[in-house]
Design an enzyme around this catalytic site. Structure first.
Site, PDB file in Angstrom:
ATOM      1  N   TRP A  10       7.427  11.771  -0.206  1.00  0.00           N
ATOM      2  CA  TRP A  10       8.211  12.291   0.349  1.00  0.00           C
ATOM      3  C   TRP A  10       7.392  12.840   1.825  1.00  0.00           C
ATOM      4  CZ3 TRP A  10      11.504  15.670  -3.310  1.00  0.00           C
ATOM      5  CH2 TRP A  10      12.443  15.006  -4.086  1.00  0.00           C
ATOM      6  N   GLU A  96      -1.939   8.135   6.630  1.00  0.00           N
ATOM      7  CA  GLU A  96      -1.719   9.196   7.783  1.00  0.00           C
ATOM      8  C   GLU A  96      -2.790  10.565   7.672  1.00  0.00           C
ATOM      9  OE1 GLU A  96       2.277   9.838   6.259  1.00  0.00           O
ATOM     10  OE2 GLU A  96       2.900   7.885   7.525  1.00  0.00           O
ATOM     11  N   GLU A 166      -1.554  -0.838   1.291  1.00  0.00           N
ATOM     12  CA  GLU A 166      -0.397  -0.298   2.423  1.00  0.00           C
ATOM     13  C   GLU A 166      -1.082  -0.734   3.775  1.00  0.00           C
ATOM     14  OE1 GLU A 166       2.367   2.935   1.230  1.00  0.00           O
ATOM     15  OE2 GLU A 166       0.463   3.842   1.874  1.00  0.00           O
ATOM     16  N   GLY A 172       6.228   2.929   8.093  1.00  0.00           N
ATOM     17  CA  GLY A 172       7.250   3.525   8.844  1.00  0.00           C
ATOM     18  C   GLY A 172       7.723   2.776  10.082  1.00  0.00           C
ATOM     19  N   GLY A 233       8.105   5.545   1.355  1.00  0.00           N
ATOM     20  CA  GLY A 233       8.101   6.710   2.228  1.00  0.00           C
ATOM     21  C   GLY A 233       9.360   7.032   2.567  1.00  0.00           C
ATOM     22  N   GLY A 234       9.909   6.508   3.919  1.00  0.00           N
ATOM     23  CA  GLY A 234      11.044   7.091   4.308  1.00  0.00           C
ATOM     24  C   GLY A 234      12.204   6.914   3.644  1.00  0.00           C
TER      25      GLY A 234
HETATM   26  P1  PGA Z   1       7.347   3.967   4.641  1.00  0.00           P
HETATM   27  O1  PGA Z   1       5.951   4.734   4.332  1.00  0.00           O
HETATM   28  O2  PGA Z   1       7.967   3.313   3.209  1.00  0.00           O
HETATM   29  O3  PGA Z   1       8.258   4.790   5.210  1.00  0.00           O
HETATM   30  O4  PGA Z   1       6.788   2.432   5.343  1.00  0.00           O
HETATM   31  C1  PGA Z   1       5.087   4.255   3.189  1.00  0.00           C
HETATM   32  C2  PGA Z   1       4.062   5.212   3.017  1.00  0.00           C
HETATM   33  O5  PGA Z   1       3.544   5.733   3.861  1.00  0.00           O
HETATM   34  O6  PGA Z   1       3.453   5.392   1.797  1.00  0.00           O
END
Ligand code: PGA
Length: 252
Positions: A10, A96, A166, A172, A233-234
């Site tokens: 989240w 991130e 990833e 994102g 994520g999103g």
């Molecule tokens: P996303 O993010 O699904 O929004 O691309 C994945 C993540 O950062 O783990």
């Protein structure tokens, strides 16, 4: 292989505990009676203690942890504290954190060690940036991230690790990695694990895919790329969409 793992990251959302609990409740309703999938919800730290799961197959995870157990480290949250709150998993080394907070491979290695020592299962994030991809450095990056991040992890400890591939350029952006490429990358990761540990460990380690996962592409990664789960994520912030992802994967 164990059942697929769907991890909801989240990130720094939503902004109140009430909203977070509502989101969880709606997701739980949406995936009612789903079997064969383990769902891990990773909310911000401050919501962890306010979460109680009603549905079966749900587990609590954190988005990060600190490497020391306790002490004068203002603002940090230790792996042991997370374990005490009922967390089973912890995401470590998310891109991130590397990008915004300058988290290094050395810091990640210490967090991995601490998470395992505390009895948590670390979801170790690796993946190349757009620049590394463009310059053909993708494989070198994966190799280096694995060898540095798992520097102090022995085979016995490594059994508790989950790897999340990833690619940074897919996070994102709405541009997910090709299914074939994801499969190739997971085979490479297994090769690296085999070389570093053993064939048996390389086969048993769960590898997840993360980066612009939606209900449209989720099952392709499980079936086509033979991934053992997804890091979302999103889409995990939209209850209906996330429930759909879980339902899709339960068909695998
Ligand atoms: P996303 O993010 O699904 O929004 O691309 C994945 C993540 O950062 O783990």
């Amino acid at each position: 292989m164990k059942q697929p793992l769907i991890v909801a990251n989240w990130k720094c959302n939503p902004t109140t505990l009430a909203e977070a609990q509502k989101l969880l409740k709606t997701i739980e309703k949406g995936v009612k009676n789903i079997k064969k999938v383990e769902v891990v919800i990773c909310p911000p730290f401050v919501y962890l203690s306010g979460f109680r799961f009603r549905a079966s197959g749900f587990r609590l995870g954190a988005q990060d942890c600190f490497w020391e157990e306790k002490g004068a480290f203002t603002g940090e949250i230790s792996a042991k504290m997370l374990k005490g709150l009922g967390c089973k998993y912890v995401i470590i080394g998310h891109s991130e954190r590397k990008g915004h907070l300058k988290e290094t491979n050395e810091m990640i290695a210490k967090k991995m060690k601490a998470a395992i020592a505390a009895g948590l299962k670390p979801i170790f994030c690796i993946g190349e940036t757009q620049k590394e991809k463009r310059e053909g450095q993708g494989l070198r990056t994966l190799n280096s991230q694995i060898s540095k991040g798992l520097k102090d992890i022995k085979e016995k400890e490594a059994r508790n690790i989950i790897i999340a591939y990833e690619p940074v350029w897919a996070i994102g952006t709405g541009k997910p990695c090709e299914v074939d490429t994801t499969l190739t990358k997971s085979l490479i990761i297994r090769q690296v694990l085999k070389k570093r540990y053993s064939l048996s460990l390389s086969r048993k380690t769960r590898i997840l895919y993360g980066g612009s996962v939606t209900s449209q592409n989720a099952l392709k990664y499980i079936r086509g790329a033979k991934m053992n789960g997804l890091l979302v994520g999103g889409a995990s912030l939209k209850a209906q969409e996330f429930s759909k992802i879980v339902k899709e994967v339960s068909k695998s």
